[in-house]
Design an enzyme around this catalytic site. Structure first.
Site, mmCIF file in Angstrom:
data_model
loop_
_atom_site.group_PDB
_atom_site.id
_atom_site.type_symbol
_atom_site.label_atom_id
_atom_site.label_comp_id
_atom_site.label_asym_id
_atom_site.label_seq_id
_atom_site.Cartn_x
_atom_site.Cartn_y
_atom_site.Cartn_z
ATOM 1 N N SER A 1 0.911 -1.102 -0.080
ATOM 2 C CA SER A 1 -0.147 0.126 0.166
ATOM 3 C C SER A 1 0.874 1.172 -0.123
ATOM 4 O O SER A 1 2.280 1.139 0.398
ATOM 5 C CB SER A 1 -0.849 0.103 1.132
ATOM 6 O OG SER A 1 -1.567 1.364 1.567
ATOM 7 N N TYR B 1 -2.145 -1.540 10.816
ATOM 8 C CA TYR B 1 -2.398 -1.586 9.191
ATOM 9 C C TYR B 1 -0.939 -1.305 8.638
ATOM 10 O O TYR B 1 -0.379 -1.864 7.793
ATOM 11 C CB TYR B 1 -3.391 -0.814 8.762
ATOM 12 C CG TYR B 1 -3.562 -0.958 7.184
ATOM 13 C CD1 TYR B 1 -4.083 -2.266 6.744
ATOM 14 C CD2 TYR B 1 -3.228 -0.202 6.216
ATOM 15 C CE1 TYR B 1 -4.277 -2.454 5.301
ATOM 16 C CE2 TYR B 1 -3.509 -0.267 4.878
ATOM 17 C CZ TYR B 1 -3.806 -1.341 4.602
ATOM 18 O OH TYR B 1 -4.078 -1.719 3.038
#
Length: 270
Positions: free
Chosen positions: A142, A155
């Site tokens: 990401s 995360y």
């Protein structure tokens, strides 16, 4: 890299980015797609979409957090459908909270899916790719694997880990003709993020855009593939002036603008 006539195994294929990549591979001439996820109904629907494009699709309902289950499924798939040439690790979960409000079960789920699940299936597939001296592994990280932001600490930690894991693996497997690529999408409009508070000023991209960008990166032979102009700008700014980028991220994050009354019992004890 030419995917035509090859077999791909895609995790997280029942929705979002995984589904979009599976369909884009089918449009680009892949021969067979093994679809991995926990939702058997959604997997069946994606498989039907792919078959409508005259590509073989095999749904595999697997929980990546169960190593024995994964090992058996991969061995059976290799036996029944032949070697896998491309592995796309797309399965992932995200929980959003300020660090002081995080809960251990949610953190454990992120680690189990985003990291342990990826490690488990990659280890099994990579060994076979090394034996056949051919393969490509795409790990979906990401933009938050490059730029961590408030409310997404754990995360981001898993996505940073995926980046490091991929870099190390790339060096180890290169001699065996196995490529390792990292895909770094920005905020993508999928089921996973719709329950999250979005960051200010960020324009989400579509799953289809992520899949198309991956295809361009594969054809170019890129090791890291950023998605969207905002991602390129953010990474460039972070290299030039990281302290400014950190302030921008703080302003963009969906944090309360007034101090929260958190853990009053601790204040009283103090």
């Amino acid at each position: 890299m030419d995917i035509r006539g090859k077999t791909a195994l895609i995790t997280g294929a029942s929705r979002g980015i995984g589904r979009a990549i599976a369909l884009e591979f089918a449009r680009q001439g892949i021969n067979r797609v093994l679809l991995v996820a926990r939702d058997s109904q959604r997997l069946a629907e994606v498989a039907d979409e792919i078959r409508s494009l005259n590509v073989e699709a095999i749904p595999l309902t697997i929980d990546l957090s169960q190593p024995i289950e994964v090992s058996i499924a991969v061995a059976q798939a290799w036996r029944d459908h032949g070697p896998v040439h491309i592995l796309v690790n797309c399965a992932g979960v995200a929980h959003q909270a300020t660090f002081l409000q995080t809960r251990l079960p949610q953190v454990q789920q992120e680690i189990a899916t985003n990291l342990i699940g990826m490690y488990t299936i990659t280890r099994l597939v990579a060994r076979r790719m090394v034996a056949q001296r051919e393969g490509a592994i795409v790990n979906v990280s990401s933009l938050m694997g490059k730029l961590a932001a408030p409310t997404m600490a754990t995360y981001s930690a898993t996505k940073f880990a995926i980046l490091g894991f991929s870099q190390a693996l790339r060096g180890e497997l290169a001699a065996h003709n196995v490529k390792v690529i990292t895909l770094l999408p920005t905020l993508t409009d999928t089921d996973m993020v719709r329950h999250l508070q979005w960051f200010r000023w960020i324009m989400p991209v579509s799953s289809q855009q992520v899949a198309e960008t991956l295809m361009v990166g594969l054809k170019r032979g890129s090791n890291e593939i950023l998605v969207g102009w905002q991602s390129h700008l953010a990474v460039w700014c972070n290299r030039i002036a990281p302290w400014i980028m950190e302030k921008i991220l703080l302003l963009a994050a969906p944090l309360p603008r007034k101090p929260q009354k958190v853990y009053p019992e601790l204040r009283k004890a103090g």
